[in-house]
Design a protein around this motif. Structure first.
Motif, mmCIF file in Angstrom:
data_model
loop_
_atom_site.group_PDB
_atom_site.id
_atom_site.type_symbol
_atom_site.label_atom_id
_atom_site.label_comp_id
_atom_site.label_asym_id
_atom_site.label_seq_id
_atom_site.Cartn_x
_atom_site.Cartn_y
_atom_site.Cartn_z
ATOM 1 N N ASN A 247 0.848 -1.193 0.000
ATOM 2 C CA ASN A 247 0.000 0.000 0.000
ATOM 3 C C ASN A 247 0.881 1.240 0.000
ATOM 4 O O ASN A 247 1.773 1.368 0.841
ATOM 5 N N HIS A 248 0.622 2.154 -0.913
ATOM 6 C CA HIS A 248 1.414 3.385 -0.959
ATOM 7 C C HIS A 248 0.486 4.600 -1.003
ATOM 8 O O HIS A 248 -0.636 4.539 -1.491
ATOM 9 N N GLY A 249 0.978 5.701 -0.504
ATOM 10 C CA GLY A 249 0.225 6.952 -0.598
ATOM 11 C C GLY A 249 0.743 7.785 -1.753
ATOM 12 O O GLY A 249 1.611 7.364 -2.517
ATOM 13 N N GLY A 250 0.200 8.992 -1.893
ATOM 14 C CA GLY A 250 0.726 9.901 -2.907
ATOM 15 C C GLY A 250 0.266 9.570 -4.308
ATOM 16 O O GLY A 250 -0.660 8.798 -4.540
ATOM 17 N N GLN A 251 0.960 10.154 -5.286
ATOM 18 C CA GLN A 251 0.582 10.094 -6.696
ATOM 19 C C GLN A 251 1.665 9.389 -7.500
ATOM 20 O O GLN A 251 2.854 9.698 -7.371
ATOM 21 N N VAL A 252 1.255 8.410 -8.314
ATOM 22 C CA VAL A 252 2.225 7.713 -9.159
ATOM 23 C C VAL A 252 2.820 8.699 -10.159
ATOM 24 O O VAL A 252 2.095 9.412 -10.863
ATOM 25 N N VAL A 253 4.140 8.743 -10.235
ATOM 26 C CA VAL A 253 4.840 9.633 -11.164
ATOM 27 C C VAL A 253 5.160 8.903 -12.465
ATOM 28 O O VAL A 253 4.893 9.411 -13.555
ATOM 29 N N ARG A 254 5.706 7.673 -12.322
ATOM 30 C CA ARG A 254 6.124 6.989 -13.542
ATOM 31 C C ARG A 254 6.443 5.530 -13.257
ATOM 32 O O ARG A 254 6.950 5.184 -12.201
ATOM 33 N N TRP A 255 6.104 4.666 -14.227
ATOM 34 C CA TRP A 255 6.648 3.318 -14.284
ATOM 35 C C TRP A 255 7.856 3.388 -15.212
ATOM 36 O O TRP A 255 7.745 3.815 -16.354
ATOM 37 N N ASP B 116 6.931 -9.380 -16.582
ATOM 38 C CA ASP B 116 8.342 -9.048 -16.706
ATOM 39 C C ASP B 116 9.048 -9.546 -15.457
ATOM 40 O O ASP B 116 8.411 -9.771 -14.415
ATOM 41 N N THR B 117 10.355 -9.706 -15.537
ATOM 42 C CA THR B 117 11.130 -10.099 -14.363
ATOM 43 C C THR B 117 11.655 -8.897 -13.595
ATOM 44 O O THR B 117 12.347 -9.059 -12.595
ATOM 45 N N ALA B 118 11.333 -7.687 -14.061
ATOM 46 C CA ALA B 118 11.771 -6.471 -13.366
ATOM 47 C C ALA B 118 10.688 -5.404 -13.488
ATOM 48 O O ALA B 118 10.089 -5.230 -14.554
ATOM 49 N N HIS B 119 10.431 -4.717 -12.387
ATOM 50 C CA HIS B 119 9.475 -3.611 -12.386
ATOM 51 C C HIS B 119 10.045 -2.478 -11.537
ATOM 52 O O HIS B 119 10.757 -2.718 -10.555
ATOM 53 N N CYS B 120 9.699 -1.245 -11.907
ATOM 54 C CA CYS B 120 10.142 -0.082 -11.139
ATOM 55 C C CYS B 120 9.105 1.023 -11.269
ATOM 56 O O CYS B 120 8.681 1.352 -12.375
ATOM 57 N N MET B 121 8.686 1.569 -10.138
ATOM 58 C CA MET B 121 7.678 2.626 -10.123
ATOM 59 C C MET B 121 8.096 3.720 -9.143
ATOM 60 O O MET B 121 8.686 3.426 -8.095
ATOM 61 N N THR B 122 7.774 4.968 -9.472
ATOM 62 C CA THR B 122 8.039 6.106 -8.579
ATOM 63 C C THR B 122 6.731 6.808 -8.267
ATOM 64 O O THR B 122 5.888 6.989 -9.151
ATOM 65 N N GLY C 256 3.794 14.038 -0.617
ATOM 66 C CA GLY C 256 4.234 15.251 0.058
ATOM 67 C C GLY C 256 5.398 15.882 -0.663
ATOM 68 O O GLY C 256 5.311 16.206 -1.853
ATOM 69 N N ASP C 257 6.523 16.017 0.015
ATOM 70 C CA ASP C 257 7.676 16.684 -0.592
ATOM 71 C C ASP C 257 8.774 15.707 -1.000
ATOM 72 O O ASP C 257 9.875 16.125 -1.336
ATOM 73 N N SER C 258 8.486 14.398 -0.980
ATOM 74 C CA SER C 258 9.510 13.405 -1.300
ATOM 75 C C SER C 258 9.037 12.427 -2.363
ATOM 76 O O SER C 258 7.845 12.122 -2.464
ATOM 77 N N PHE C 259 10.002 11.935 -3.129
ATOM 78 C CA PHE C 259 9.738 10.881 -4.098
ATOM 79 C C PHE C 259 10.146 9.539 -3.489
ATOM 80 O O PHE C 259 11.097 9.457 -2.705
ATOM 81 N N LEU D 108 13.272 -3.414 -3.503
ATOM 82 C CA LEU D 108 14.057 -2.333 -2.892
ATOM 83 C C LEU D 108 13.218 -1.069 -2.933
ATOM 84 O O LEU D 108 12.621 -0.743 -3.962
ATOM 85 N N PHE D 109 13.156 -0.361 -1.813
ATOM 86 C CA PHE D 109 12.419 0.893 -1.724
ATOM 87 C C PHE D 109 13.409 2.027 -1.456
ATOM 88 O O PHE D 109 14.225 1.953 -0.539
ATOM 89 N N GLU D 110 13.308 3.048 -2.280
ATOM 90 C CA GLU D 110 14.263 4.150 -2.270
ATOM 91 C C GLU D 110 13.512 5.475 -2.110
ATOM 92 O O GLU D 110 12.596 5.777 -2.875
ATOM 93 N N SER D 111 13.865 6.260 -1.103
ATOM 94 C CA SER D 111 13.304 7.602 -0.922
ATOM 95 C C SER D 111 14.329 8.612 -1.428
ATOM 96 O O SER D 111 15.499 8.560 -1.045
ATOM 97 N N HIS D 112 13.881 9.534 -2.277
ATOM 98 C CA HIS D 112 14.860 10.410 -2.931
ATOM 99 C C HIS D 112 14.206 11.727 -3.353
ATOM 100 O O HIS D 112 12.978 11.855 -3.446
#
Length: 697
Positions: free
Chosen positions: A508-516, A554-560, A564-567, A614-618
Motif C-alpha cells: 500500500n502506498h500513498g501519494g501520486q504515481v509519477v512513472r513506471w 516481466d522479471t523487473a518492475h520499477c515505479m516512482t 508530500g515533498d519526497s519521491f 528495494l524501496f528508495e526515498s529520494h
C-alpha cells in the motif's frame, strides 16, 4: 507541584489551560445528564465528557481553591446518583454486555474510573449525607453491576478486563471497600493468576512488555494500567506492584513508546486507526509514568515533544523535568519484542535508523494473531521515512463513534477487507488469507523472528503455518551507504513449496504515481490504464479491490510516486515473469465504508520463488516554488547472484547498481558461511560472515 504549572509554557501548562476552558464552558451551560443513545450520539458523548468533567472540575477546584468548580463536580455526581439506580439497561449492540449509560459495559468502566478519581478529590468537601447519597445512588450500584451482575465477565483477560479491574479497584480505594479492592487486584478466586490486575499484567503482556493486540490497543490498555498501578503503589506499597511479573509494567511502557513512529503516530497494526498517536491519554500517562518511576531512554523522552498535552499528575511534572535533560533528537535504536505471555509466541521487529523526524522506522510482524482484533498479516511490513509512512498499513474499517456509520462500531468490511491478508504489505498465496481466514486457528500459531548481525537495522522472519505446504521467509535491511541520502530498504521475500501456487506480492502506498520506469526487457513505456475497472476477485478481500492498470509480465518492475515533498521508488526483480497491477480499494462497497487507497501488486505462478524488492526515498518537491530535484531514482538495476557452484541454501546475494557505483548485499545464515568466509558470487570474490554483509564496489 501542579499548582506551579498553571501558567507554564509546557505540555502541562497547555493541558491545564484546556481543562480550565472546558470546566468554565460546562459551568456556563449547567449540568446536562441526557438519556441513552448510540455510540457517537449526543447522549454518548455527553456522558463520556461528564465523567472527565467530574474529575477535571474537582482537580481544578482543589488546585485553585475554586468553590464553583468543586460545586460543579459535586452537582454532576449528584445528578447521576439521582437517576442511575432506576435507569434501564441499554440495548446491547455487540457481543459485549450493555451498561446503563452506554451500550457496552466497557464505557461504563471508563466512566466509573474517572468519576471515582473525581470523588477522591471531592471527599474532603462533602458532608456525610452528600457522600452517602453518592454511594447509595451511584457508586455502589455500579460496583454491583460490574462484580455481581456481570461477574462472569469480570475476570476476562482482555483490554476490557483491565479497565474493569482498574475502575473497581480505584473506586474501592476511594470508598474504602477492601472486598472490592481485593478482587480487583487478585481476581474473584483470590489467586492473582486467573483474573484481577495481577493476572492481566502477566497474561496480556509478554515478558518484554509487548501487548498482544498491538500498539493501538496497547495505548488503550496502558491507560488503566498506569492509573491503577500508581494508585496501588501509593496505597499498598508493600505489594511492590512495579516489580510484579518481572517488572512487566515498566517494560510495557518502554515497548509502547518504542513502537511509535518518529512523528508520534502508532503503526496501524491489527484493528487500528491510522492516525492514533502519542497525544492519546493513555500514551500521555505512559510517558509520564516512565519518566517518574524509571530511567527513561533519551530516545523515548524526545518523543514526548510530539505530545501537545500531559498527564495532570505529579508524574507529569517529573516528565517535564526529565525532558529538560535531553536533546530534541536522539539516535533511533532497533529492537525485537517477543510476543505471548511466556515470550515464545513469535516476535515483532522495529528496525530504526537516524535521528528525530528524519529517522526511518520499519516494522516486521511475526507474533501472535492478536485475539479478536488480530489481522492475517504474518510477515507483514510497514515503513516510515522522511517524516511519512511510505508503505502504509490499512488499519481498521471503522468510523469510531460516528453514529451514522453503524453506530461507530466495526463495519462488516473490517472482516471482509481490513483483516484479510491482501490488505497488508506481504505476499498472498492463491488469493486466500493466511490460516484460511480463521481467527481461532490463527491464534494457535505464530512465526519466528530474529535480528540480523552485521547491521543496526535488519531482521529475518520465517513462517511455515500460514498456508499449507508453503514456507515463507522475509528478510528486511535498512541499507546505509554513501550513494544515497536516505538509506535504502531491501526486502527479500522467499516462498518455498513443492506444488505451484499463485503468489501476489502487494503493498500500500500513498501519494501520486509519477512513472513506471523502463526495464531492460521492456525498454519502452507501456500504457497501463484499463478501459474499464475490473474487480480482482470474489473473496478474502479481493472482492473489494479494483484493478485500474496492468503492466505486462516481466522479471523487473520499477515505479516512482510522489508523497508530500519526497519521491519514493520501488524496484523489484523475480526469477519468473510477474504481471504488475495498480489497484484501488473500494469495489463492492455501496456504503462507501472503505478508504479508496492505492496499492501495487505483482503476480506470478511458481512452486518456489523469491521477490527481491528495494524501496528508495529520494529527491525533493517544493510546492511553493513549484520545482523539484532528484525525481529520478539513484538505483538503476538489481541482480540476484548465486555462488559460483550454484545456489547455496542460507545465502542471499543482491547486486545493486546505482548511478554512482555498485553495492553487493549478502545475507548469510551462520551454517551457510564457508570456512574462512571466502566465496565467489557472480563475478565478485568476497569474504562474508554470518548476518548482513555490504560490499561497496
Amino acid at each position: 507541584m501542579l499548582r506551579r504549572q498553571c501558567e507554564a509554557d509546557s505540555s502541562l501548562g497547555r493541558s491545564l489551560k484546556v481543562l480550565e476552558q472546558q470546566v468554565a464552558a460546562s459551568i456556563a451551560r449547567g449540568v446536562v445528564v441526557p438519556g441513552q443513545g448510540e455510540a457517537g450520539s449526543f447522549e454518548h458523548n455527553t456522558h463520556k465528557e461528564n465523567a472527565r468533567l467530574i474529575e477535571g472540575a474537582a482537580l481544578l477546584g482543589r488546585l485553585n481553591d475554586d468553590e464553583a468548580a468543586l460545586a460543579h463536580a459535586r452537582e454532576l455526581l449528584e445528578s447521576y446518583a439521582a437517576c442511575y439506580r432506576e435507569m434501564p439497561f441499554q440495548v446491547a449492540r455487540n457481543t459485549n454486555p450493555p451498561g446503563k449509560l452506554f451500550h457496552q459495559i466497557l464505557n461504563e468502566h471508563i466512566w466509573l474510573l474517572h468519576a471515582s478519581l473525581g470523588l477522591a478529590l471531592l471527599k474532603p468537601s462533602l458532608s456525610d449525607s452528600q457522600y452517602r447519597a453518592l454511594l447509595e445512588g451511584l457508586f455502589l450500584p455500579m460496583l454491583e453491576m460490574f462484580t455481581e451482575t456481570y461477574r462472569y465477565d469480570f475476570d476476562r483477560i482482555h483490554n476490557h478486563g483491565l479497565w474493569a479491574v482498574a475502575a473497581v479497584g480505584i473506586c474501592a480505594m476511594v470508598i474504602e471497600s477492601p472486598e472490592h479492592l481485593a478482587i480487583s487486584i487478585d481476581g474473584l478466586d483470590g489467586s492473582g493468576e486467573t483474573g484481577g490486575f495481577l493476572a492481566q499484567i502477566a497474561l496480556l503482556f509478554s515478558p518484554q512488555g509487548y501487548y498482544v493486540e498491538g500498539p493501538y490497543y496497547h495505548r488503550f490498555a496502558i491507560h488503566p494500567l498506569c492509573l491503577f498501578a500508581e494508585a496501588i503503589e501509593r496505597q499498598q506499597p508493600e505489594r511492590n506492584i512495579f516489580a510484579h511479573a518481572d517488572g512487566r509494567i515498566g517494560k510495557s511502557l518502554h515497548v509502547l513508546l518504542s513502537t511509535a513512529y518518529p512523528d508520534g503516530r502508532f503503526p496501524a497494526l491489527n484493528d487500528a486507526s491510522r492516525t492514533m498517536n502519542l497525544d492519546d491519554e493513555g500514551a500521555r500517562c505512559a510517558m509520564a509514568l516512565l519518566a517518574a518511576r524509571y530511567e527513561a531512554a533519551p530516545e523515548l523522552l524526545t518523543l514526548a515533544h510530539q505530545q501537545q498535552g500531559s498527564w495532570l499528575h505529579a508524574n507529569g511534572v517529573a516528565l517535564k523535568q526529565a525532558m529538560q535533560q535531553v536533546h530534541a533528537d536522539a539516535q533511533a535504536t532497533s529492537q525485537r519484542f517477543s510476543d505471548g505471555p511466556e515470550g515464545n509466541s513469535g516476535a515483532h521487529a522495529h528496525l530504526k535508523h537516524g535521528y528525530g523526524l528524519q529517522a526511518q522506522h520499519v516494522v516486521l510482524t511475526a507474533g501472535q494473531h492478536g485475539m479478536g482484533h488480530g489481522h492475517f498479516d504474518q510477515l507483514g511490513m510497514t515503513y516510515f521515512a522522511r517524516g511519512k509512512e511510505v508503505l502504509q498499513e490499512y488499519g481498521f474499517a471503522r468510523w469510531v463513534n460516528v453514529e451514522t456509520k453503524f453506530g461507530g462500531r466495526y463495519l462488516k468490511e473490517n472482516e471482509g477487507y481490513a483483516k484479510q491478508s491482501v490488505a497488508h504489505n506481504l505476499v498472498v498465496v492463491d488469493m486466500q488469507s493466511q490460516h484460511d481466514g480463521d481467527h481461532a486457528l490463527a491464534d494457535t500459531h505464530h512465526a519466528e523472528l530474529a535480528l540480523l548481525a552485521g547491521s543496526d537495522a535488519a531482521a529475518t522472519a520465517r513462517c511455515d503455518n500460514a498456508y499449507a505446504g508453503v514456507t515463507m521467509q522475509r528478510q528486511l535491511v535498512l541499507l546505509h551507504s554513501r550513494h544515497t541520502q536516505t538509506p535504502l530498504l531491501v526486502d527479500i521475500f522467499a516462498l518455498s513449496s513443492a506444488e505451484p501456487h499463485v503468489y501476489d506480492y502487494t503493498f500500500n502506498h500513498g501519494g501520486q504515481v509519477v512513472r513506471w520506469w523502463e526495464t531492460e526487457s521492456s525498454p519502452q513505456p507501456v500504457s497501463t490504464a484499463l478501459a474499464t475497472l475490473e474487480v480482482l476477485g470474489d473473496s478474502a478481500g479481493y472482492q473489494h479491490l479494483w484493478k485500474v492498470a496492468q503492466r505486462p509480465a516481466d522479471t523487473a518492475h520499477c515505479m516512482t510516486w510522489l508523497a508530500g515533498d519526497s519521491f519514493h521508488s520501488w524496484h523489484q526483480i523475480t526469477q519468473a515473469p510477474a504481471e504488475a497491477y495498480q489497484l484501488r480499494v473500494g469495489a463492492n462497497d455501496p456504503d462507501h465504508n472503505l478508504r479508496p487507497d492505492a496499492k501495487v501488486m505483482t503476480r506470478l505462478t511458481a512452486t518456489s520463488q523469491t521477490f527481491y524488492s528495494l524501496f528508495e526515498s529520494h529527491g525533493h518537491f517544493d510546492e511553493s516554488l513549484e520545482q523539484c530535484s532528484g525525481a529520478r531514482p539513484q538505483v538503476l538495476n538489481l541482480r540476484a547472484l548465486e555462488a559460483c557452484e550454484g545456489a547455496v541454501a542460507g545465502i542471499e546475494a543482491l547486486e545493486i547498481t546505482l548511478r554512482t557505483g555498485q553495492l553487493l548485499l549478502v545475507l548469510a545464515e551462520a551454517d551457510a558461511v564457508p570456512p574462512g568466509g571466502s566465496i565467489t558470487l557472480g563475478d565478485h570474490e568476497c569474504r562474508i560472515r554470518a548476518g548482513v554483509n555490504l560490499i561497496d564496489f
